[in-house]
Each structure stands twice: as structure tokens, then as C-alpha cells.
Design a protein around this motif. Structure first.
Motif, PDB file in Angstrom:
ATOM      1  N   SER A 130      84.792  41.390  65.189  1.00  0.00           N
ATOM      2  CA  SER A 130      85.526  42.439  64.475  1.00  0.00           C
ATOM      3  C   SER A 130      84.626  43.622  64.136  1.00  0.00           C
ATOM      4  O   SER A 130      85.097  44.628  63.611  1.00  0.00           O
ATOM      5  CB  SER A 130      86.150  41.877  63.195  1.00  0.00           C
ATOM      6  OG  SER A 130      85.163  41.694  62.195  1.00  0.00           O
ATOM      7  N   CYS A 132      81.899  43.342  62.102  1.00  0.00           N
ATOM      8  CA  CYS A 132      81.325  43.155  60.774  1.00  0.00           C
ATOM      9  C   CYS A 132      80.123  42.217  60.872  1.00  0.00           C
ATOM     10  O   CYS A 132      80.193  41.181  61.531  1.00  0.00           O
ATOM     11  CB  CYS A 132      82.388  42.568  59.837  1.00  0.00           C
ATOM     12  SG  CYS A 132      81.897  42.548  58.124  1.00  0.00           S
ATOM     13  N   GLN A 137      81.274  41.393  53.159  1.00  0.00           N
ATOM     14  CA  GLN A 137      82.232  42.467  53.401  1.00  0.00           C
ATOM     15  C   GLN A 137      83.581  41.945  53.912  1.00  0.00           C
ATOM     16  O   GLN A 137      84.498  42.713  54.142  1.00  0.00           O
ATOM     17  CB  GLN A 137      81.677  43.456  54.411  1.00  0.00           C
ATOM     18  CG  GLN A 137      80.469  44.206  53.932  1.00  0.00           C
ATOM     19  CD  GLN A 137      79.899  45.099  55.024  1.00  0.00           C
ATOM     20  OE1 GLN A 137      80.279  45.012  56.184  1.00  0.00           O
ATOM     21  NE2 GLN A 137      78.973  45.963  54.641  1.00  0.00           N
ATOM     22  N   ILE A 152      89.868  40.332  58.066  1.00  0.00           N
ATOM     23  CA  ILE A 152      90.230  41.465  57.219  1.00  0.00           C
ATOM     24  C   ILE A 152      89.068  41.728  56.269  1.00  0.00           C
ATOM     25  O   ILE A 152      88.683  40.848  55.489  1.00  0.00           O
ATOM     26  CB  ILE A 152      91.514  41.202  56.419  1.00  0.00           C
ATOM     27  CG1 ILE A 152      92.670  40.861  57.365  1.00  0.00           C
ATOM     28  CG2 ILE A 152      91.860  42.418  55.551  1.00  0.00           C
ATOM     29  CD1 ILE A 152      93.930  40.405  56.676  1.00  0.00           C
ATOM     30  N   THR A 153      88.503  42.917  56.352  1.00  0.00           N
ATOM     31  CA  THR A 153      87.372  43.264  55.491  1.00  0.00           C
ATOM     32  C   THR A 153      87.874  43.666  54.106  1.00  0.00           C
ATOM     33  O   THR A 153      89.046  43.995  53.933  1.00  0.00           O
ATOM     34  CB  THR A 153      86.547  44.413  56.105  1.00  0.00           C
ATOM     35  OG1 THR A 153      87.417  45.528  56.309  1.00  0.00           O
ATOM     36  CG2 THR A 153      85.912  43.995  57.430  1.00  0.00           C
ATOM     37  N   THR A 154      86.959  43.646  53.153  1.00  0.00           N
ATOM     38  CA  THR A 154      87.334  43.949  51.767  1.00  0.00           C
ATOM     39  C   THR A 154      87.889  45.363  51.618  1.00  0.00           C
ATOM     40  O   THR A 154      88.816  45.582  50.840  1.00  0.00           O
ATOM     41  CB  THR A 154      86.134  43.758  50.818  1.00  0.00           C
ATOM     42  OG1 THR A 154      85.022  44.500  51.321  1.00  0.00           O
ATOM     43  CG2 THR A 154      85.755  42.304  50.705  1.00  0.00           C
ATOM     44  N   ASP A 155      87.362  46.311  52.387  1.00  0.00           N
ATOM     45  CA  ASP A 155      87.852  47.678  52.278  1.00  0.00           C
ATOM     46  C   ASP A 155      89.232  47.862  52.921  1.00  0.00           C
ATOM     47  O   ASP A 155      89.885  48.874  52.695  1.00  0.00           O
ATOM     48  CB  ASP A 155      86.838  48.677  52.863  1.00  0.00           C
ATOM     49  CG  ASP A 155      86.607  48.472  54.349  1.00  0.00           C
ATOM     50  OD1 ASP A 155      86.598  47.308  54.799  1.00  0.00           O
ATOM     51  OD2 ASP A 155      86.423  49.480  55.052  1.00  0.00           O
ATOM     52  N   ARG A 156      89.687  46.894  53.703  1.00  0.00           N
ATOM     53  CA  ARG A 156      90.990  46.970  54.370  1.00  0.00           C
ATOM     54  C   ARG A 156      92.021  46.019  53.759  1.00  0.00           C
ATOM     55  O   ARG A 156      93.172  46.000  54.171  1.00  0.00           O
ATOM     56  CB  ARG A 156      90.843  46.642  55.859  1.00  0.00           C
ATOM     57  CG  ARG A 156      89.851  47.478  56.634  1.00  0.00           C
ATOM     58  CD  ARG A 156      90.371  48.783  57.038  1.00  0.00           C
ATOM     59  NE  ARG A 156      91.651  48.597  57.711  1.00  0.00           N
ATOM     60  CZ  ARG A 156      92.243  49.488  58.437  1.00  0.00           C
ATOM     61  NH1 ARG A 156      91.665  50.627  58.640  1.00  0.00           N
ATOM     62  NH2 ARG A 156      93.407  49.262  58.985  1.00  0.00           N
ATOM     63  N   TYR A 157      91.623  45.206  52.787  1.00  0.00           N
ATOM     64  CA  TYR A 157      92.495  44.181  52.220  1.00  0.00           C
ATOM     65  C   TYR A 157      93.645  44.766  51.408  1.00  0.00           C
ATOM     66  O   TYR A 157      94.756  44.260  51.459  1.00  0.00           O
ATOM     67  CB  TYR A 157      91.675  43.214  51.351  1.00  0.00           C
ATOM     68  CG  TYR A 157      92.432  41.976  50.961  1.00  0.00           C
ATOM     69  CD1 TYR A 157      92.539  40.911  51.832  1.00  0.00           C
ATOM     70  CD2 TYR A 157      93.056  41.880  49.717  1.00  0.00           C
ATOM     71  CE1 TYR A 157      93.242  39.771  51.492  1.00  0.00           C
ATOM     72  CE2 TYR A 157      93.759  40.748  49.358  1.00  0.00           C
ATOM     73  CZ  TYR A 157      93.849  39.695  50.250  1.00  0.00           C
ATOM     74  OH  TYR A 157      94.547  38.564  49.898  1.00  0.00           O
ATOM     75  N   GLY A 158      93.396  45.839  50.683  1.00  0.00           N
ATOM     76  CA  GLY A 158      94.442  46.465  49.873  1.00  0.00           C
ATOM     77  C   GLY A 158      94.971  45.523  48.809  1.00  0.00           C
ATOM     78  O   GLY A 158      94.205  44.795  48.179  1.00  0.00           O
TER      79      GLY A 158
END
Length: 170
Positions: A130, A132, A137, A152-158
Motif C-alpha cells: 500500500s 506504507c 501509520q 487503511i492508514t490513520t490519515d485516511r480512516y476518517g
């Protein structure tokens, strides 16, 4: 071994062409779901369609009409199972597995990994694929119903609303 007869070659060309057109028509009539591979059942149907097509093409014991019936049966059964499972939870549970969390907030979920027969190296490979390089992260890695791993990264988790129905989710 190298050549049997011209009639066998002509049979393959004629039946193969007719079977190919039949397969295209069956797939168009049955809809996009037939080849979607959304879950293991869909994948099995796709493989079975290919195997049936190959048998029609190469086996002199199978007529075009029998092959057409087999292709039609597979597509119809897949349509019926998809129709029923999209409307009744009990049927859905029989046909599809649930997505499951394998890594959450950088921590491997070893019980779920064992249950699904996955190793740490396979999870790490998905994370690396991915793009990463740091597990800290990664918000989550999900084993989807079709067997793919979603990272799913933390900045994309929402707000995590897409995680509804995922086993072992937060």
C-alpha cells in the motif's frame, strides 16, 4: 499426439466460436455480478464458467446444447444465490464470509490471523504494497470477503463509517 484429424480441428473452431458467442450472451444476460468476484462464491462461479467453456470447446462428448445448458445453469444459479443473499441475512451468511480486522492501530490481531490462516509476513506485505512503511501509520488492515487485504492508514480512516460490519473492529 500432434495431429488427429481436420474434422476435430473444424469442430473445435465451429463449436468454439458458437460457445464463445453463447458465453458472451449468457454473461450479458446475467449481469455484471456474475464475474464480479465480490466473494468466494462469485469466484467459484467464474472458475466454473471457464471450466465449462473449456469442456465445451475441447470435449467431443459434450454437445453445444449441453454446454449452453450448463453455462445457463451456472449463471442462473449465481443470479439466484446473489438475489436471495442480497435480501436475506441468513442466506448471506451461508454464502459470504464477513470482513475481519487483522491489524488495528499498528497491532496485529493474532487470534483473527490464526482463525483466517494468515501470517504476519502476509499482513506486512499488504502494508508495504500500500506504500506504507510504518505500522504506526496504519489504522487497520481488513481481510475482505473476497480474500483481499485492504490497508487503511490513520490519515485516511476518517470517522470509520466504512468499517460497519467488519468483525473485530474497534
Amino acid at each position: 499426439m500432434w495431429f488427429d484429424s481436420w474434422s476435430d480441428i473444424f469442430r473445435t473452431l465451429i463449436i468454439g466460436s458458437a460457445s464463445y458467442l453463447t458465453l458472451v450472451l449468457v454473461l450479458r444476460a446475467s449481469g455484471k455480478r456474475t464475474l464480479s468476484q465480490l466473494n468466494a462464491f462469485d469466484f467459484v462461479v467464474t472458475v466454473a464458467l471457464g471450466s465449462t467453456f473449456a469442456t465445451i470447446l475441447l470435449s467431443t462428448d459434450v454437445t453445444w446444447a449441453e454446454g449452453f445448458a450448463a453455462l445457463g445453469l451456472l449463471a442462473s444459479m449465481q443470479f439466484l444465490v446473489a438475489f436471495v443473499s442480497s435480501r436475506w441475512q441468513g442466506a448471506r451468511a451461508l454464502v459470504t464470509s464477513e470482513p475481519v480486522t487483522l491489524l488495528r492501530e499498528g497491532a496485529l490481531q493474532t487470534a483473527e490471523m490464526r482463525k483466517n490462516r494468515l501470517s504476519e509476513s502476509e499482513i506486512l506485505q499488504a502494508v508495504r504494497s500500500s506504500g506504507c512503511g510504518d505500522l504506526a501509520q496504519v489504522a487497520t488492515v481488513v481481510l475482505e470477503t473476497n480474500g483481499t487485504l485492504t490497508v487503511i492508514t490513520t490519515d485516511r480512516y476518517g470517522d470509520g463509517s466504512a468499517m460497519k460490519g467488519v468483525v473485530n473492529n474497534r
